[in-house]
Write a protein that holds these residues in place. Structure first.
Motif, mmCIF file in Angstrom:
data_model
loop_
_atom_site.group_PDB
_atom_site.id
_atom_site.type_symbol
_atom_site.label_atom_id
_atom_site.label_comp_id
_atom_site.label_asym_id
_atom_site.label_seq_id
_atom_site.Cartn_x
_atom_site.Cartn_y
_atom_site.Cartn_z
ATOM 1 N N SER A 144 0.826 -1.210 0.000
ATOM 2 C CA SER A 144 0.000 0.000 0.000
ATOM 3 C C SER A 144 0.855 1.252 0.000
ATOM 4 C CB SER A 144 -0.906 0.000 1.245
ATOM 5 O OG SER A 144 -0.128 -0.066 2.440
ATOM 6 N N LYS A 145 2.150 1.092 0.224
ATOM 7 C CA LYS A 145 3.069 2.227 0.221
ATOM 8 C C LYS A 145 3.550 2.485 -1.204
ATOM 9 C CE LYS A 145 4.738 1.454 4.939
ATOM 10 N NZ LYS A 145 5.936 1.223 5.799
ATOM 11 N N ALA A 146 3.352 3.698 -1.655
ATOM 12 C CA ALA A 146 3.673 4.050 -3.036
ATOM 13 C C ALA A 146 5.155 3.843 -3.359
ATOM 14 C CB ALA A 146 3.278 5.502 -3.305
ATOM 15 N N ALA A 147 6.046 4.235 -2.428
ATOM 16 C CA ALA A 147 7.484 4.134 -2.682
ATOM 17 C C ALA A 147 7.911 2.677 -2.789
ATOM 18 C CB ALA A 147 8.267 4.829 -1.557
ATOM 19 N N THR A 148 7.343 1.826 -1.918
ATOM 20 C CA THR A 148 7.672 0.401 -1.944
ATOM 21 C C THR A 148 7.166 -0.234 -3.229
ATOM 22 O OG1 THR A 148 7.580 0.251 0.463
ATOM 23 C CG2 THR A 148 7.362 -1.798 -0.760
ATOM 24 N N LYS A 149 5.937 0.121 -3.605
ATOM 25 C CA LYS A 149 5.354 -0.453 -4.824
ATOM 26 C C LYS A 149 6.136 -0.018 -6.060
ATOM 27 C CE LYS A 149 0.921 -1.117 -7.149
ATOM 28 N NZ LYS A 149 -0.544 -0.870 -7.077
ATOM 29 N N ALA A 150 6.575 1.245 -6.070
ATOM 30 C CA ALA A 150 7.328 1.764 -7.207
ATOM 31 C C ALA A 150 8.680 1.052 -7.336
ATOM 32 C CB ALA A 150 7.541 3.273 -7.054
ATOM 33 N N ALA A 151 9.326 0.800 -6.195
ATOM 34 C CA ALA A 151 10.616 0.104 -6.210
ATOM 35 C C ALA A 151 10.439 -1.327 -6.714
ATOM 36 C CB ALA A 151 11.217 0.086 -4.803
ATOM 37 N N ALA A 152 9.351 -1.965 -6.288
ATOM 38 C CA ALA A 152 9.075 -3.343 -6.714
ATOM 39 C C ALA A 152 8.782 -3.397 -8.204
ATOM 40 C CB ALA A 152 7.911 -3.897 -5.919
ATOM 41 N N GLN A 153 8.047 -2.406 -8.707
ATOM 42 C CA GLN A 153 7.727 -2.388 -10.130
ATOM 43 C C GLN A 153 8.992 -2.255 -10.984
ATOM 44 O OE1 GLN A 153 4.925 0.869 -10.083
ATOM 45 N NE2 GLN A 153 3.138 -0.535 -10.115
ATOM 46 N N ARG A 154 9.914 -1.435 -10.501
ATOM 47 C CA ARG A 154 11.170 -1.241 -11.239
ATOM 48 C C ARG A 154 11.978 -2.549 -11.279
ATOM 49 N NH1 ARG A 154 14.064 2.900 -13.034
ATOM 50 N NH2 ARG A 154 16.288 2.521 -13.374
ATOM 51 N N LEU A 155 12.061 -3.203 -10.107
ATOM 52 C CA LEU A 155 12.864 -4.418 -10.025
ATOM 53 C C LEU A 155 12.177 -5.609 -10.682
ATOM 54 C CD1 LEU A 155 14.360 -4.162 -6.422
ATOM 55 C CD2 LEU A 155 15.352 -3.438 -8.609
#
Length: 284
Positions: A100-111
């Motif tokens: 639910s955390k935008a920064a965590t989700k964004a990092a996961a999407q990149r990786l």
């Protein structure tokens, strides 16, 4: 001549591979230090001594190569561990995609984009998986992915994966190196050959002592016999201690504190290599 000291039975046929090699190496040292003219007094040819040494060296090499089984176990363990770490890595990134955390989700999407080409590499052949893991680690550690890796705290997993992957590769290469030279004889066959030459040496030394024409030569032969008996006694003691330790461990595992071992470390029924003295020098 009846007072000539006899060469004691060695029990070396009962020894473990390592103890067997050690025993013969120590016996060999006794004769390798002697000059050729002195060896002649014992009727031991350089050819016999060289053949004895070659057989001992071959035994030692076979024992060393038996470590390949240990390396195989290491490989299996490292293979299982690196597959586990890969699965964990993919899981951590996939789990973060649902964050639910935008920064965590964004990092996961990149990786996740970086990891997609590597999914399923656990099913690749050994060398291919090793190379792919190195490629995966290199991609994840690129500067543009550093922030995302840090955000998901993946570096400890990457470090463990790198260590395990390297350990697997080293064990595989070592096993290949150990198996690169084929052997045509088994350890059992080489041990018998070594023991046979040792028996010849015992016969020659004792016969030389019996047939010595002067006190000086006889005393020299007896000194060699005494030195051989010292080595024999030391290794018999080591063997008996080894048997006692094994018996103690066995009783501890079985919870048995009574009874005596049926094994006879001095020889007995089968397996004991005993020197039988002769009354004349063998024809050579």
């Amino acid at each position: 001549m009846s007072n000539i000291t006899k060469i004691e039975g060695s029990s070396c046929q009962r020894y473990s591979n390592a103890l067997h090699v050690g025993f013969h190496q120590h016996i060999l040292v006794i004769f390798e230090t002697l000059l050729s003219d002195v060896l002649a007094k014992l009727h031991i040819s350089e050819d016999l001594l060289n053949s004895y040494k070659k057989s001992i060296d071959q035994e030692s090499e076979l024992n060393r190569k038996s470590l390949a089984s240990t390396l195989t176990i290491t490989m299996d363990e490292e293979e299982a561990e690196r597959d586990r770490l890969l699965s964990m890595l993919f899981f951590l990134v996939a789990n973060a995609l649902a964050s639910s955390k935008a920064a965590t989700k964004a990092a996961a999407q990149r990786l996740d984009v970086v990891l997609r080409p590597y999914k399923g590499i656990q099913n690749q052949a050994d060398d291919a998986e090793t190379a792919l893991i190195r490629g995966l680690l290199g991609d994840l550690r690129k500067e543009e992915n550093t922030e995302a890796v840090t955000a998901l705290n993946l570096e400890p997993t990457l470090a463990s994966l790198e260590t395990t992957n390297n350990a697997f590769d080293q064990a595989k290469n070592k096993r290949a190196e150990e198996n690169s030279t084929g052997e045509t004889e088994t350890t059992v066959e080489v041990r018998k050959k070594t023991d046979s030459m040792y028996q010849d040496i015992c016969t020659l030394v004792y016969a030389s002592a019996l047939m010595a024409t002067g006190d000086e030569d006889r005393e020299f032969c007896v000194s060699i016999i005494n030195e051989m008996n010292r080595v024999i006694a030391n290794y018999k003691t080591s063997y008996k201690q080894s048997l006692a330790q094994k018996e103690a461990r066995k009783k501890k595992e079985e919870g048995d504190t009574t009874g005596e071992s049926d094994q006879n470390p001095e020889g007995g029924e089968g397996g004991d290599l005993e020197f039988v003295p002769v009354d004349y020098p063998p024809n050579r």
